[in-house]
Design an enzyme around this catalytic site. Structure first.
Site, PDB file in Angstrom:
ATOM      1  N   HIS A  55      35.618  38.567 123.319  1.00 61.94           N
ATOM      2  CA  HIS A  55      35.122  40.071 122.741  1.00 61.94           C
ATOM      3  C   HIS A  55      33.866  40.207 123.031  1.00 61.94           C
ATOM      4  O   HIS A  55      32.816  39.397 123.008  1.00 61.94           O
ATOM      5  CB  HIS A  55      35.724  40.360 121.072  1.00 61.94           C
ATOM      6  CG  HIS A  55      34.523  39.606 120.261  1.00 61.94           C
ATOM      7  ND1 HIS A  55      33.386  39.691 120.096  1.00 61.94           N
ATOM      8  CD2 HIS A  55      34.690  38.171 119.852  1.00 61.94           C
ATOM      9  CE1 HIS A  55      33.211  38.439 118.680  1.00 61.94           C
ATOM     10  NE2 HIS A  55      33.910  38.103 119.008  1.00 61.94           N
ATOM     11  N   ASP A  78      32.412  42.605 121.307  1.00 59.77           N
ATOM     12  CA  ASP A  78      31.036  42.964 120.444  1.00 59.77           C
ATOM     13  C   ASP A  78      30.099  41.610 119.855  1.00 59.77           C
ATOM     14  O   ASP A  78      31.424  40.869 119.876  1.00 59.77           O
ATOM     15  CB  ASP A  78      31.527  44.422 119.435  1.00 59.77           C
ATOM     16  CG  ASP A  78      32.708  43.576 118.609  1.00 59.77           C
ATOM     17  OD1 ASP A  78      33.554  42.277 119.404  1.00 59.77           O
ATOM     18  OD2 ASP A  78      32.465  42.974 117.784  1.00 59.77           O
ATOM     19  N   ASP A 119      27.926  34.579 119.873  1.00 59.54           N
ATOM     20  CA  ASP A 119      29.530  35.232 118.990  1.00 59.54           C
ATOM     21  C   ASP A 119      30.403  36.717 119.897  1.00 59.54           C
ATOM     22  O   ASP A 119      29.621  37.163 119.290  1.00 59.54           O
ATOM     23  CB  ASP A 119      29.802  34.732 118.366  1.00 59.54           C
ATOM     24  CG  ASP A 119      30.962  35.006 117.060  1.00 59.54           C
ATOM     25  OD1 ASP A 119      32.317  35.286 118.136  1.00 59.54           O
ATOM     26  OD2 ASP A 119      30.825  34.967 116.345  1.00 59.54           O
ATOM     27  N   GLU A 163      36.027  42.908 117.438  1.00 54.28           N
ATOM     28  CA  GLU A 163      36.406  41.546 117.271  1.00 54.28           C
ATOM     29  C   GLU A 163      36.194  41.466 116.010  1.00 54.28           C
ATOM     30  O   GLU A 163      36.413  41.744 114.389  1.00 54.28           O
ATOM     31  CB  GLU A 163      36.743  40.997 117.900  1.00 54.28           C
ATOM     32  CG  GLU A 163      37.670  39.151 117.834  1.00 54.28           C
ATOM     33  CD  GLU A 163      36.308  38.904 116.386  1.00 54.28           C
ATOM     34  OE1 GLU A 163      36.801  37.767 116.624  1.00 54.28           O
ATOM     35  OE2 GLU A 163      35.449  38.864 117.153  1.00 54.28           O
ATOM     36  N   GLU A 164      35.033  41.558 115.714  1.00 54.02           N
ATOM     37  CA  GLU A 164      33.785  40.809 114.713  1.00 54.02           C
ATOM     38  C   GLU A 164      33.966  42.393 112.996  1.00 54.02           C
ATOM     39  O   GLU A 164      34.067  41.582 111.815  1.00 54.02           O
ATOM     40  CB  GLU A 164      32.496  41.361 115.113  1.00 54.02           C
ATOM     41  CG  GLU A 164      31.999  40.552 116.233  1.00 54.02           C
ATOM     42  CD  GLU A 164      32.170  38.898 115.456  1.00 54.02           C
ATOM     43  OE1 GLU A 164      32.212  39.175 114.299  1.00 54.02           O
ATOM     44  OE2 GLU A 164      31.072  37.732 115.978  1.00 54.02           O
ATOM     45  N   ASP A 185      36.621  31.842 122.194  1.00 49.73           N
ATOM     46  CA  ASP A 185      36.009  31.974 121.287  1.00 49.73           C
ATOM     47  C   ASP A 185      35.550  31.303 119.603  1.00 49.73           C
ATOM     48  O   ASP A 185      35.452  31.409 119.000  1.00 49.73           O
ATOM     49  CB  ASP A 185      36.405  32.871 120.692  1.00 49.73           C
ATOM     50  CG  ASP A 185      35.155  33.940 119.437  1.00 49.73           C
ATOM     51  OD1 ASP A 185      34.218  33.794 119.424  1.00 49.73           O
ATOM     52  OD2 ASP A 185      35.805  35.371 118.534  1.00 49.73           O
ATOM     53  N   HIS A 217      26.626  34.876 114.056  1.00 50.98           N
ATOM     54  CA  HIS A 217      26.168  36.250 112.826  1.00 50.98           C
ATOM     55  C   HIS A 217      25.099  35.744 111.723  1.00 50.98           C
ATOM     56  O   HIS A 217      24.201  36.716 111.199  1.00 50.98           O
ATOM     57  CB  HIS A 217      27.515  36.208 111.639  1.00 50.98           C
ATOM     58  CG  HIS A 217      28.317  36.227 112.093  1.00 50.98           C
ATOM     59  ND1 HIS A 217      30.288  36.640 111.700  1.00 50.98           N
ATOM     60  CD2 HIS A 217      29.344  36.536 113.515  1.00 50.98           C
ATOM     61  CE1 HIS A 217      30.560  37.163 112.092  1.00 50.98           C
ATOM     62  NE2 HIS A 217      30.183  36.494 113.579  1.00 50.98           N
TER      63      HIS A 217
END
Length: 417
Positions: A85, A87, A148, A182-183, A205, A388
């Site tokens: 992903h 994002d 990520d 995705e997040e 991932d 994150h």
């Protein structure tokens, strides 16, 4: 089979380029993708894929990138998809990322220069113990890094370039899929699996070197709305029932020593409030509910509802609404029916000289939903860590091993066809 080598540091060049493009998604946005800036990276990826000779690479209106690496074998090989992903998490800003490469890490504290209160210490990041002599990439201290999942994006791009440059490597048709959002749990909402045309997939991932994850949480989202009674605060005695205070009581009544992210590990699930807003008259909280089996997940929802009912009994003029919706389910329910998908991933990791770590993930990936949409899809390590947040980091050498694993997966499927 040729062994992949990170010639001229192309892998970290790709990665450090991609992380500087702000692709943060927005859970409050109704659009697809949730932020148009995610397409900025998508356009760059398409241009690079086309330059490799992948003629069908394109970005669709929803921000998905599709591409096909042509088969180099006469065998009938299942079509394999590699997915990551684009994002980054809404939890921490991804604007103005300044990647820093810490060469030849020797176990020291890594103090990030733009905020020296942000320090990566080995005792707080146990995977750093396996990184002695490796090159560690961090951000500068004011943003997340974006490993990520731009580590996975860079690794798939690097593997695609390697396979296109070395057509003597035998493999079947390979599909590339890069997703937005995705997040925020919407990563495959608009994915066109018919157009993709893959039989099996692998998301790139994961975290620790060698990990292959065939099990995730099952996940629901919940929205709790409290309708209270507003009154002038100077004349509120016996009248006001503050929705804010009712909601606070509900959250305070949820178990703190279990069923919370702070108190759980392994196969333990949780009920987690992620946002609160409102006023005296109406207040709303959003929750995520997690468990590794559907029965426990349902029980978590019932516990939340029972907690609200118990609290609101003390407020006779107030009401509530609790809406629980499915987000994704444990992909193991699907993958157990296709053991060769995980087995081939394990073999590919071994061929990269790594000890495989088959494990569960306390989270979800696009592969969770893809599996239930008809594309069985375990998760492979990408070398991303502490995601994150501002302490996020990635290992160049682990990323190189991820590229080799991607190539090996393609080869293993061809050999077994």
């Amino acid at each position: 089979m040729l062994n992949y080598q990170n010639k001229n540091k192309t892998l970290q060049d790709r990665f450090t380029k991609y992380v500087q493009i702000d692709t943060q998604s927005d859970p409050l946005s109704p659009t697809v993708p949730s932020t148009e800036k995610q397409k900025d990276l998508g356009r760059i990826l398409v241009a690079e894929l086309l330059a490799m000779g992948i003629s069908d690479a394109h970005l669709d209106e929803y921000g998905y990138v599709y591409a096909t690496i042509p088969s180099t074998t006469d065998k009938q090989v299942p079509v394999i998809c590699f997915c990551s992903h684009m994002d980054t998490s809404p939890d921490c800003t991804g604007a103005g990322v300044k990647p820093i490469i810490h060469l030849n890490y020797q176990g020291q504290d890594l103090v990030l220069p733009d905020d020296q209160n942000i320090v990566l210490r080995m005792d707080e990041h146990p995977d750093l113990k396996d990184q002695i002599g490796n090159d560690i990439i961090t951000a500068s201290g004011t943003t997340l890094l974006g490993a990520d999942n731009k580590a996975g994006v860079a690794e798939i791009m690097e593997a695609a370039a390697f396979l296109m440059e070395n057509p003597e490597i035998k493999h079947g048709t390979i599909k590339v899929l890069f997703t937005p959002d995705e997040e925020i749990g919407r990563g495959v909402d608009k994915a066109d699996l018919k157009k993709l045309g893959a039989d099996f997939g692998y998301t790139i991932d994961g975290e620790t070197l060698g990990s292959i994850e065939d099990e995730t949480f099952s996940a629901d989202g919940a929205v709790l709305t409290i309708h209270g009674v507003s009154s002038h605060p100077g004349f509120a005695k016996g009248k006001m029932e503050s929705a804010i205070k009712i909601l606070s009581d509900v959250i305070a009544a949820l178990p703190a020593d279990c069923l919370s992210p702070e108190s759980t590990e392994g196969k333990e699930g949780f009920i987690h409030p992620v946002s609160i807003n409102g006023s005296v008259e109406q207040a709303e909280a959003r929750f995520i509910l997690r468990a590794f089996n559907d029965e426990e997940l349902q029980a978590n929802g019932e516990l939340l509802d029972a907690t609200v009912q118990n609290i609101i009994e003390d407020f006779p003029n107030s009401t509530y609404e609790l809406k629980i919706s499915e987000q994704y389910r444990n992909m193991k329910q699907v993958l157990d029916g296709y053991p060769q998908v995980v087995a081939n991933g394990i073999e590919a990791i071994k061929r990269a000289g790594i000890t495989p770590k088959q494990q569960s993930i306390r989270g979800g990936t696009d592969g969770s939903r893809l599996s239930f949409m008809g594309l069985p899809c375990p998760n492979i390590f990408a070398g991303e860590h502490a995601f994150h947040g501002k302490q996020e980091w990635a290992s160049v050498q682990d990323m190189e091993k991820a590229v080799q694993t991607i190539v090996n997966i393609a080869v293993v499927w061809e050999e077994q066809a």
